[in-house]
Scaffold this motif. Sequence first.
Motif, mmCIF file in Angstrom:
data_model
loop_
_atom_site.group_PDB
_atom_site.id
_atom_site.type_symbol
_atom_site.label_atom_id
_atom_site.label_comp_id
_atom_site.label_asym_id
_atom_site.label_seq_id
_atom_site.Cartn_x
_atom_site.Cartn_y
_atom_site.Cartn_z
ATOM 1 N N LEU A 55 0.829 -1.205 0.000
ATOM 2 C CA LEU A 55 0.000 0.000 0.000
ATOM 3 C C LEU A 55 0.863 1.254 0.000
ATOM 4 C CD1 LEU A 55 -2.743 1.448 0.247
ATOM 5 C CD2 LEU A 55 -2.544 1.184 2.742
ATOM 6 N N GLY A 56 1.915 1.260 0.826
ATOM 7 C CA GLY A 56 2.785 2.425 0.886
ATOM 8 C C GLY A 56 3.417 2.746 -0.452
ATOM 9 N N LEU A 57 3.872 1.709 -1.172
ATOM 10 C CA LEU A 57 4.498 1.926 -2.476
ATOM 11 C C LEU A 57 3.468 2.445 -3.484
ATOM 12 C CD1 LEU A 57 6.813 1.748 -4.470
ATOM 13 C CD2 LEU A 57 6.298 -0.697 -4.761
ATOM 14 N N ILE A 58 2.279 1.864 -3.479
ATOM 15 C CA ILE A 58 1.241 2.275 -4.435
ATOM 16 C C ILE A 58 0.846 3.732 -4.212
ATOM 17 C CG2 ILE A 58 -1.181 1.929 -5.082
ATOM 18 C CD1 ILE A 58 -0.685 -1.097 -4.556
ATOM 19 N N ILE A 59 0.629 4.110 -2.955
ATOM 20 C CA ILE A 59 0.228 5.487 -2.668
ATOM 21 C C ILE A 59 1.374 6.459 -2.960
ATOM 22 C CG2 ILE A 59 -0.538 7.095 -0.887
ATOM 23 C CD1 ILE A 59 -2.733 5.208 -1.736
ATOM 24 N N ALA A 60 2.616 6.072 -2.619
ATOM 25 C CA ALA A 60 3.764 6.942 -2.906
ATOM 26 C C ALA A 60 3.909 7.170 -4.408
ATOM 27 C CB ALA A 60 5.040 6.330 -2.324
ATOM 28 N N ASP A 61 3.754 6.114 -5.175
ATOM 29 C CA ASP A 61 3.831 6.215 -6.638
ATOM 30 C C ASP A 61 2.723 7.121 -7.175
ATOM 31 O OD1 ASP A 61 4.515 5.265 -9.414
ATOM 32 O OD2 ASP A 61 2.532 4.365 -9.242
ATOM 33 N N TRP A 62 1.528 6.976 -6.629
ATOM 34 C CA TRP A 62 0.372 7.768 -7.049
ATOM 35 C C TRP A 62 0.586 9.247 -6.741
ATOM 36 C CZ3 TRP A 62 -5.209 6.154 -5.174
ATOM 37 C CH2 TRP A 62 -6.177 6.736 -6.011
ATOM 38 N N LEU A 63 1.077 9.550 -5.544
ATOM 39 C CA LEU A 63 1.343 10.932 -5.162
ATOM 40 C C LEU A 63 2.424 11.554 -6.042
ATOM 41 C CD1 LEU A 63 1.252 10.566 -1.272
ATOM 42 C CD2 LEU A 63 -0.344 11.914 -2.648
ATOM 43 N N TYR A 64 3.472 10.798 -6.308
ATOM 44 C CA TYR A 64 4.562 11.299 -7.158
ATOM 45 C C TYR A 64 4.050 11.615 -8.560
ATOM 46 C CZ TYR A 64 9.148 11.577 -9.376
ATOM 47 O OH TYR A 64 10.243 12.011 -10.074
ATOM 48 N N GLU A 65 3.175 10.763 -9.041
ATOM 49 C CA GLU A 65 2.603 10.947 -10.380
ATOM 50 C C GLU A 65 1.699 12.183 -10.446
ATOM 51 O OE1 GLU A 65 -1.171 8.823 -12.182
ATOM 52 O OE2 GLU A 65 0.540 7.445 -12.214
ATOM 53 N N GLN A 66 0.954 12.414 -9.377
ATOM 54 C CA GLN A 66 -0.063 13.469 -9.380
ATOM 55 C C GLN A 66 0.482 14.850 -9.049
ATOM 56 O OE1 GLN A 66 -3.495 12.947 -6.924
ATOM 57 N NE2 GLN A 66 -4.592 11.815 -8.491
ATOM 58 N N SER A 67 1.574 14.917 -8.306
ATOM 59 C CA SER A 67 1.975 16.192 -7.734
ATOM 60 C C SER A 67 3.465 16.455 -7.901
ATOM 61 C CB SER A 67 1.614 16.199 -6.240
ATOM 62 O OG SER A 67 2.142 17.327 -5.595
ATOM 63 N N ASP A 68 3.806 17.744 -8.006
ATOM 64 C CA ASP A 68 5.218 18.132 -8.022
ATOM 65 C C ASP A 68 5.620 18.787 -6.698
ATOM 66 O OD1 ASP A 68 3.895 20.518 -8.173
ATOM 67 O OD2 ASP A 68 4.885 21.228 -10.005
ATOM 68 N N GLN A 69 4.865 18.481 -5.643
ATOM 69 C CA GLN A 69 5.172 19.037 -4.326
ATOM 70 C C GLN A 69 6.517 18.522 -3.814
ATOM 71 O OE1 GLN A 69 1.562 17.776 -2.214
ATOM 72 N NE2 GLN A 69 1.024 19.935 -1.952
ATOM 73 N N ALA A 70 7.063 19.234 -2.844
ATOM 74 C CA ALA A 70 8.333 18.843 -2.229
ATOM 75 C C ALA A 70 8.150 17.583 -1.388
ATOM 76 C CB ALA A 70 8.860 19.976 -1.359
ATOM 77 N N GLU A 71 9.268 16.950 -1.073
ATOM 78 C CA GLU A 71 9.252 15.679 -0.339
ATOM 79 C C GLU A 71 8.476 15.756 0.972
ATOM 80 O OE1 GLU A 71 10.544 12.841 2.705
ATOM 81 O OE2 GLU A 71 11.016 14.983 2.666
#
Length: 227
Positions: A55-71
């Motif tokens: 779940l953590g990997l899927i959500i992290a991948d999804w957030l990275y794809e959707q947003s250019d926000q900082a870490e």
Amino acid sequence: MTAPEELSQDTRRFLTGLGLETDGHEALWLEALTHGSLGAPRNYERLEFLGDRVLGLIIADWLYEQSDQAEGKLSQRLNALVSREMCARQARAIGLPPHIRLGKQAREDGGADSDNILGDVMEALLGVSFLTRGFEPTRALVRTIWSDAMSGRAGHAKHPKSALQEWAAGNRRKVPEYEVVERSGPDHAAVFTVRVSIKGVGEAEASGTSKQEAEKRAAAAFMEKFG
């Protein structure tokens, strides 16, 4: 108490309705839905460990794809979206509670509505999905279940504990101190009461189904009272 060795027809329909195959994988699904209170040889804990990482990997991948926000902002949203409370919310939304296999006492104590149990079983189901179907179908399942949460406000606001720590620093106060003042209920449905205090300012208390949730609520209560 001897656990049944087959999924009920209702549970089969529940799983297939999510697009999950039960044929040939019955033992894994039984394990994922079984709480330790049932006394079965295996319960959901190992599968929950795996599903948590998936779940953590899927959500992290999804957030990275959707947003250019900082870490930092991405981490803030990730923590909210994979939290036990969020997993429990999604478990209720898909109708999971009646399919969890609990011992009699645990069920009578409200285990089927415990955030801790629901969150863990939700992750265990994702663990089985990953083992039996692979990453891509599991990612599609998570994106379906978590779609409203992802498009909502979860994780956009600063975590109450972080907000309180920054408030204390900005007002030249000592760091907040958290203390568990009470723990009640059985292990599978425990309730924690936490007190947070800042010397020279005051204190606030709140309860939750985990120490972390109680601390978060106590921090929010402190900010509401003194911030």
